[in-house]
Motif scaffolding. Sequence first.
Motif, PDB file in Angstrom:
ATOM      1  N   ALA A   1       0.834  -1.208   0.000  1.00  0.00           N
ATOM      2  CA  ALA A   1       0.000   0.000   0.000  1.00  0.00           C
ATOM      3  C   ALA A   1       0.866   1.254   0.000  1.00  0.00           C
ATOM      4  CB  ALA A   1      -0.927  -0.005   1.211  1.00  0.00           C
ATOM      5  N   ALA A   2       1.926   1.242   0.802  1.00  0.00           N
ATOM      6  CA  ALA A   2       2.815   2.406   0.861  1.00  0.00           C
ATOM      7  C   ALA A   2       3.509   2.632  -0.479  1.00  0.00           C
ATOM      8  CB  ALA A   2       3.852   2.211   1.968  1.00  0.00           C
ATOM      9  N   ARG A   3       3.969   1.558  -1.106  1.00  0.00           N
ATOM     10  CA  ARG A   3       4.704   1.693  -2.365  1.00  0.00           C
ATOM     11  C   ARG A   3       3.781   2.151  -3.494  1.00  0.00           C
ATOM     12  NH1 ARG A   3       9.637  -2.545  -1.896  1.00  0.00           N
ATOM     13  NH2 ARG A   3      10.056  -1.834  -4.025  1.00  0.00           N
ATOM     14  N   LEU A   4       2.575   1.611  -3.539  1.00  0.00           N
ATOM     15  CA  LEU A   4       1.641   2.016  -4.587  1.00  0.00           C
ATOM     16  C   LEU A   4       1.187   3.463  -4.394  1.00  0.00           C
ATOM     17  CD1 LEU A   4      -0.581  -1.185  -4.926  1.00  0.00           C
ATOM     18  CD2 LEU A   4       1.252  -0.421  -6.449  1.00  0.00           C
ATOM     19  N   THR A   5       0.976   3.848  -3.149  1.00  0.00           N
ATOM     20  CA  THR A   5       0.563   5.228  -2.885  1.00  0.00           C
ATOM     21  C   THR A   5       1.679   6.203  -3.239  1.00  0.00           C
ATOM     22  OG1 THR A   5      -0.893   4.479  -1.101  1.00  0.00           O
ATOM     23  CG2 THR A   5      -0.316   6.810  -1.122  1.00  0.00           C
ATOM     24  N   PHE A   6       2.906   5.836  -2.926  1.00  0.00           N
ATOM     25  CA  PHE A   6       4.025   6.709  -3.271  1.00  0.00           C
ATOM     26  C   PHE A   6       4.161   6.840  -4.792  1.00  0.00           C
ATOM     27  CE2 PHE A   6       8.543   7.544  -4.105  1.00  0.00           C
ATOM     28  CZ  PHE A   6       8.678   8.718  -3.388  1.00  0.00           C
ATOM     29  N   TRP A   7       3.929   5.757  -5.504  1.00  0.00           N
ATOM     30  CA  TRP A   7       4.007   5.793  -6.976  1.00  0.00           C
ATOM     31  C   TRP A   7       2.964   6.751  -7.541  1.00  0.00           C
ATOM     32  CZ3 TRP A   7       0.690   4.420 -10.994  1.00  0.00           C
ATOM     33  CH2 TRP A   7       1.279   4.320 -12.265  1.00  0.00           C
ATOM     34  N   ALA A   8       1.795   6.768  -6.900  1.00  0.00           N
ATOM     35  CA  ALA A   8       0.716   7.639  -7.383  1.00  0.00           C
ATOM     36  C   ALA A   8       0.886   9.080  -6.927  1.00  0.00           C
ATOM     37  CB  ALA A   8      -0.634   7.107  -6.903  1.00  0.00           C
ATOM     38  N   ALA A   9       1.523   9.286  -5.773  1.00  0.00           N
ATOM     39  CA  ALA A   9       1.686  10.643  -5.233  1.00  0.00           C
ATOM     40  C   ALA A   9       3.087  10.789  -4.644  1.00  0.00           C
ATOM     41  CB  ALA A   9       0.624  10.926  -4.172  1.00  0.00           C
ATOM     42  N   PRO A  10       4.111  10.820  -5.491  1.00  0.00           N
ATOM     43  CA  PRO A  10       5.490  10.862  -4.994  1.00  0.00           C
ATOM     44  C   PRO A  10       5.862  12.161  -4.297  1.00  0.00           C
ATOM     45  CG  PRO A  10       5.442  11.157  -7.367  1.00  0.00           C
ATOM     46  CD  PRO A  10       4.049  10.779  -6.962  1.00  0.00           C
ATOM     47  N   GLU A  11       5.000  13.164  -4.407  1.00  0.00           N
ATOM     48  CA  GLU A  11       5.295  14.438  -3.755  1.00  0.00           C
ATOM     49  C   GLU A  11       4.945  14.416  -2.268  1.00  0.00           C
ATOM     50  OE1 GLU A  11       1.013  14.498  -4.845  1.00  0.00           O
ATOM     51  OE2 GLU A  11       2.864  13.869  -5.828  1.00  0.00           O
ATOM     52  N   ALA A  12       4.361  13.329  -1.771  1.00  0.00           N
ATOM     53  CA  ALA A  12       3.891  13.303  -0.382  1.00  0.00           C
ATOM     54  C   ALA A  12       4.231  11.966   0.267  1.00  0.00           C
ATOM     55  CB  ALA A  12       2.379  13.556  -0.320  1.00  0.00           C
ATOM     56  N   ILE A  13       5.482  11.840   0.705  1.00  0.00           N
ATOM     57  CA  ILE A  13       5.894  10.586   1.330  1.00  0.00           C
ATOM     58  C   ILE A  13       5.070  10.284   2.575  1.00  0.00           C
ATOM     59  CG2 ILE A  13       7.722  11.669   2.696  1.00  0.00           C
ATOM     60  CD1 ILE A  13       9.366   9.117   2.357  1.00  0.00           C
ATOM     61  N   GLN A  14       4.607  11.342   3.261  1.00  0.00           N
ATOM     62  CA  GLN A  14       3.799  11.109   4.457  1.00  0.00           C
ATOM     63  C   GLN A  14       2.496  10.393   4.108  1.00  0.00           C
ATOM     64  OE1 GLN A  14       4.292  14.001   3.042  1.00  0.00           O
ATOM     65  NE2 GLN A  14       2.473  15.314   3.092  1.00  0.00           N
ATOM     66  N   GLY A  15       1.943  10.648   2.941  1.00  0.00           N
ATOM     67  CA  GLY A  15       0.727   9.960   2.524  1.00  0.00           C
ATOM     68  C   GLY A  15       0.984   8.490   2.278  1.00  0.00           C
ATOM     69  N   ALA A  16       2.145   8.189   1.677  1.00  0.00           N
ATOM     70  CA  ALA A  16       2.487   6.792   1.406  1.00  0.00           C
ATOM     71  C   ALA A  16       2.705   6.018   2.702  1.00  0.00           C
ATOM     72  CB  ALA A  16       3.735   6.735   0.529  1.00  0.00           C
TER      73      ALA A  16
END
Length: 261
Positions: free
Chosen positions: A78-93
Amino acid sequence: MSGRSVPLEIGTAVGAADEHHVQVRGLDLVDDLIGELTHTEVALLAVTGRRPTPAEAKVVDAVLVSLLDHGLTPSALAARLTFWAAPEAIQGAVTAGLLGAGSVLLGSMEGCGHLLTDIAAEVAAGAGAGDAVDTRLRAIVDAGERIPGLGHSLHRDGDPRAGKLLDVAREQKVAAQHVEHLKLVVERAAALTGKALPLNATGAAAALLLEVGVPWRLHRGFALMSRTAGLVAHIGEELEAPIAPAVRAALRAASRIESEV
């Protein structure tokens, strides 16, 4: 109504700051803590309100190490996929990965901590330890629920982390009442269910956190502290060796509308 405003009185004993100082539990962050205590020691100080003994800190440090990573888990994915979709926000990932810490994965130490706390309360009220364990376990089984802290989908013959955590606690002379009750839980669960349900890491972690004074409602928080570092590592690897594109391609293929022949 008089219309007079009532002053809002709020405050915290955890920390404070002014233009020149920062404090945690009354200690100066710069002079007393930075370079003097480890992150584990300061975390325990902040949570419990007292400075831990070296033995307590070592035990909790072992708990934090034991839960840092467990491979390509749903939370890591989940963290890796979220980071791929929104790399500008590591906190979101990282947050996406932490949101998966629940009663099935990672967060089950909270349930085991609750169980052990209830058992200790019954023993303090005069019940025998064995009777208290049997009563609680029977209620869980009769409700059709899983016994928290026992069993593991991967480590079916026993979680290697659990034994090591208890060894550290015994070496540091931190293992006491809660560890003894946990041992009874493992023994009585097997007798009650007729199945081998070995102790897992979250069960051992729960007992040790109780031994050092961390209440069960905060146990999952320590799991989150630990797993955060692991998720940051997975995001770092995603930067260098991404798996998200392959996962996305597989998901697209699985959800593709097939044309009629």
